[in-house]
Design a protein around this motif. Structure first.
Motif, PDB file in Angstrom:
ATOM      1  N   GLU A 119       7.420   0.774  -0.415  1.00 29.00           N
ATOM      2  CA  GLU A 119       6.353   0.027  -1.088  1.00 29.00           C
ATOM      3  C   GLU A 119       4.993   0.216  -0.437  1.00 29.00           C
ATOM      4  O   GLU A 119       3.985   0.374  -1.130  1.00 29.00           O
ATOM      5  CB  GLU A 119       6.694  -1.470  -1.100  1.00 29.00           C
ATOM      6  CG  GLU A 119       7.446  -1.914  -2.311  1.00 29.00           C
ATOM      7  CD  GLU A 119       7.642  -3.420  -2.341  1.00 29.00           C
ATOM      8  OE1 GLU A 119       8.337  -3.873  -3.254  1.00 29.00           O
ATOM      9  OE2 GLU A 119       7.113  -4.137  -1.468  1.00 29.00           O
ATOM     10  N   ILE A 120       4.943   0.187   0.877  1.00 22.58           N
ATOM     11  CA  ILE A 120       3.654   0.292   1.566  1.00 22.58           C
ATOM     12  C   ILE A 120       3.010   1.643   1.309  1.00 22.58           C
ATOM     13  O   ILE A 120       1.810   1.740   1.011  1.00 22.58           O
ATOM     14  CB  ILE A 120       3.824   0.035   3.076  1.00 22.58           C
ATOM     15  CG1 ILE A 120       4.271  -1.405   3.324  1.00 22.58           C
ATOM     16  CG2 ILE A 120       2.523   0.324   3.816  1.00 22.58           C
ATOM     17  CD1 ILE A 120       4.532  -1.738   4.773  1.00 22.58           C
ATOM     18  N   ARG A 121       3.800   2.719   1.410  1.00 26.68           N
ATOM     19  CA  ARG A 121       3.262   4.063   1.149  1.00 26.68           C
ATOM     20  C   ARG A 121       2.794   4.160  -0.301  1.00 26.68           C
ATOM     21  O   ARG A 121       1.697   4.703  -0.584  1.00 26.68           O
ATOM     22  CB  ARG A 121       4.337   5.111   1.439  1.00 26.68           C
ATOM     23  CG  ARG A 121       3.939   6.548   1.081  1.00 26.68           C
ATOM     24  CD  ARG A 121       2.825   7.080   1.987  1.00 26.68           C
ATOM     25  NE  ARG A 121       2.498   8.464   1.656  1.00 26.68           N
ATOM     26  CZ  ARG A 121       3.080   9.522   2.200  1.00 26.68           C
ATOM     27  NH1 ARG A 121       4.014   9.350   3.135  1.00 26.68           N
ATOM     28  NH2 ARG A 121       2.729  10.735   1.857  1.00 26.68           N
ATOM     29  N   ARG A 123       1.848   1.712  -2.258  1.00 28.98           N
ATOM     30  CA  ARG A 123       0.646   0.879  -2.431  1.00 28.98           C
ATOM     31  C   ARG A 123      -0.598   1.593  -1.956  1.00 28.98           C
ATOM     32  O   ARG A 123      -1.639   1.606  -2.642  1.00 28.98           O
ATOM     33  CB  ARG A 123       0.810  -0.431  -1.666  1.00 28.98           C
ATOM     34  CG  ARG A 123      -0.403  -1.359  -1.750  1.00 28.98           C
ATOM     35  CD  ARG A 123      -0.461  -2.296  -0.569  1.00 28.98           C
ATOM     36  NE  ARG A 123      -0.669  -1.571   0.684  1.00 28.98           N
ATOM     37  CZ  ARG A 123      -0.474  -2.096   1.890  1.00 28.98           C
ATOM     38  NH1 ARG A 123      -0.035  -3.331   2.010  1.00 28.98           N
ATOM     39  NH2 ARG A 123      -0.701  -1.379   2.982  1.00 28.98           N
ATOM     40  N   ASP A 124      -0.510   2.221  -0.791  1.00 26.38           N
ATOM     41  CA  ASP A 124      -1.676   2.907  -0.230  1.00 26.38           C
ATOM     42  C   ASP A 124      -2.104   4.094  -1.095  1.00 26.38           C
ATOM     43  O   ASP A 124      -3.297   4.327  -1.305  1.00 26.38           O
ATOM     44  CB  ASP A 124      -1.374   3.372   1.191  1.00 26.38           C
ATOM     45  CG  ASP A 124      -1.246   2.208   2.170  1.00 26.38           C
ATOM     46  OD1 ASP A 124      -1.648   1.087   1.805  1.00 26.38           O
ATOM     47  OD2 ASP A 124      -0.726   2.415   3.284  1.00 26.38           O
ATOM     48  N   ARG A 125      -1.120   4.849  -1.607  1.00 26.03           N
ATOM     49  CA  ARG A 125      -1.446   5.984  -2.465  1.00 26.03           C
ATOM     50  C   ARG A 125      -2.044   5.502  -3.788  1.00 26.03           C
ATOM     51  O   ARG A 125      -2.969   6.104  -4.324  1.00 26.03           O
ATOM     52  CB  ARG A 125      -0.202   6.836  -2.728  1.00 26.03           C
ATOM     53  CG  ARG A 125       0.384   7.506  -1.501  1.00 26.03           C
ATOM     54  CD  ARG A 125      -0.653   8.279  -0.727  1.00 26.03           C
ATOM     55  NE  ARG A 125      -1.349   9.252  -1.581  1.00 26.03           N
ATOM     56  CZ  ARG A 125      -2.590   9.665  -1.388  1.00 26.03           C
ATOM     57  NH1 ARG A 125      -3.295   9.163  -0.374  1.00 26.03           N
ATOM     58  NH2 ARG A 125      -3.126  10.557  -2.190  1.00 26.03           N
ATOM     59  N   LEU A 126      -1.498   4.400  -4.312  1.00 28.76           N
ATOM     60  CA  LEU A 126      -2.014   3.852  -5.565  1.00 28.76           C
ATOM     61  C   LEU A 126      -3.436   3.342  -5.383  1.00 28.76           C
ATOM     62  O   LEU A 126      -4.302   3.562  -6.232  1.00 28.76           O
ATOM     63  CB  LEU A 126      -1.102   2.727  -6.049  1.00 28.76           C
ATOM     64  CG  LEU A 126      -1.514   2.037  -7.349  1.00 28.76           C
ATOM     65  CD1 LEU A 126      -1.543   3.039  -8.497  1.00 28.76           C
ATOM     66  CD2 LEU A 126      -0.561   0.888  -7.661  1.00 28.76           C
ATOM     67  N   ALA A 127      -3.696   2.669  -4.265  1.00 30.71           N
ATOM     68  CA  ALA A 127      -5.041   2.160  -3.985  1.00 30.71           C
ATOM     69  C   ALA A 127      -6.044   3.305  -3.922  1.00 30.71           C
ATOM     70  O   ALA A 127      -7.164   3.194  -4.439  1.00 30.71           O
ATOM     71  CB  ALA A 127      -5.035   1.380  -2.677  1.00 30.71           C
ATOM     72  N   ALA A 128      -5.643   4.411  -3.314  1.00 29.86           N
ATOM     73  CA  ALA A 128      -6.538   5.569  -3.234  1.00 29.86           C
ATOM     74  C   ALA A 128      -6.776   6.169  -4.607  1.00 29.86           C
ATOM     75  O   ALA A 128      -7.863   6.681  -4.904  1.00 29.86           O
ATOM     76  CB  ALA A 128      -5.935   6.619  -2.301  1.00 29.86           C
ATOM     77  N   LEU A 129      -5.762   6.065  -5.474  1.00 33.25           N
ATOM     78  CA  LEU A 129      -5.851   6.668  -6.798  1.00 33.25           C
ATOM     79  C   LEU A 129      -6.802   5.911  -7.711  1.00 33.25           C
ATOM     80  O   LEU A 129      -7.495   6.504  -8.537  1.00 33.25           O
ATOM     81  CB  LEU A 129      -4.454   6.714  -7.418  1.00 33.25           C
ATOM     82  CG  LEU A 129      -4.231   7.640  -8.615  1.00 33.25           C
ATOM     83  CD1 LEU A 129      -4.529   9.088  -8.251  1.00 33.25           C
ATOM     84  CD2 LEU A 129      -2.794   7.505  -9.116  1.00 33.25           C
ATOM     85  N   ILE A 130      -6.838   4.576  -7.561  1.00 32.33           N
ATOM     86  CA  ILE A 130      -7.652   3.787  -8.496  1.00 32.33           C
ATOM     87  C   ILE A 130      -8.920   3.205  -7.878  1.00 32.33           C
ATOM     88  O   ILE A 130      -9.838   2.824  -8.596  1.00 32.33           O
ATOM     89  CB  ILE A 130      -6.831   2.627  -9.104  1.00 32.33           C
ATOM     90  CG1 ILE A 130      -6.415   1.628  -8.024  1.00 32.33           C
ATOM     91  CG2 ILE A 130      -5.615   3.149  -9.838  1.00 32.33           C
ATOM     92  CD1 ILE A 130      -5.638   0.454  -8.561  1.00 32.33           C
TER      93      ILE A 130
END
Length: 260
Positions: A119-121, A123-130
């Motif tokens: 989940e943490i990985r 979340r971080d990738r998703l945050a960078a994406l949006i």
């Protein structure tokens, strides 16, 4: 409530607290929700949702002409609803990229062995994406943001005095079916800058082998498992009290295009 043996007294006490929209009464209902579940839990959650709706209506202020002008000119968000709309739009764009783009963005959410990342990985990738697309509006992206009662929410998008919490859960999380209310609503949307608005985001990877510990958790009521991200979204919305559905948006992001 346990001090009152008479069920009528318990119901009267719940109603008395729920009809009060003050800070103290809202906190009291939150404490009741956080106690061990019993036959009154669903009633308390329902009345708490009504209480928050009443609180929002009492504090509602219409959009002024200056704010409307900014909105029509595609300017920065003027209120929490505008902010949420922008974040939801960026999440929709992210979904299109995850479905297929030249950078193969969805691969970042899977290991080389074809297992969803933690989940943490994710979340971080998703945050960078949006998050990057929102900078032009002066919107800040914050992970693990502080919340009331020493809690932390996965992601927050903030601008000025506005703060939009986003709680993210993988399909395998033990709380995936209930966290929109038990966690996001009860613990994070009490933060005054959210104005009761938030986003519940679930990461959908589809059918996964049991040995990976990434399979979808069974529905609490024994319903058949959803067969798509859209089905899961509909089932999650059904679990949110109607009075809170205008405040909590559910997003289920589909990562199945990256499955080997």
């Amino acid at each position: 409530i346990s001090l009152f043996g008479n069920p009528e007294c318990r119901l009267a006490l719940i109603s008395w607290v729920a009809n009060d929209a003050s800070d103290e009464a809202v906190e009291a209902m939150d404490r009741l929700i956080a106690t061990q579940s019993d036959t009154y839990t669903n009633l308390i959650r329902h009345r708490a949702a009504e209480q928050r709706q009443k609180r929002v209506e009492e504090k509602f202020s219409p959009l002024m002409p200056s704010g409307l002008s900014k909105l029509l000119k595609d300017g920065p968000p003027n209120n929490i609803k505008d902010l949420k709309t922008l974040v939801l739009e960026e999440m929709e764009i992210a979904q299109r990229k995850l479905t297929g783009d030249d950078l193969d963005s969805v691969a970042e959410f899977w290991t080389d062995n074809g297992v969803p990342r933690d989940e943490i990985r994710c979340r971080d990738r998703l945050a960078a994406l949006i998050g990057s697309e929102l900078y032009r509006y002066g919107i800040e992206r914050i992970t693990e943001a502080d919340m009331p009662h020493t809690k932390r929410v996965d992601l927050v998008f903030a601008r000025g005095r506005m703060q939009l919490p986003v709680e993210i859960k993988g399909q395998w999380n033990k709380d995936v079916w209930d966290a929109a209310i038990s966690q996001l609503d009860a613990q994070y949307l009490t933060e005054w800058r959210s104005e009761q608005h938030g986003i519940y985001c679930v990461l959908w990877f589809g059918e996964i082998q049991a040995k990976t510990n990434r399979r979808l958790k069974l529905h609490p009521e024994g319903l058949d498992a959803p067969q798509s991200a859209e089905e899961m979204r509909a089932m999650l919305i059904d679990r949110i009290p109607e009075a809170r559905r205008a405040f909590i948006d559910v997003v289920v992001l589909d990562f199945t295009s990256g499955k080997a």
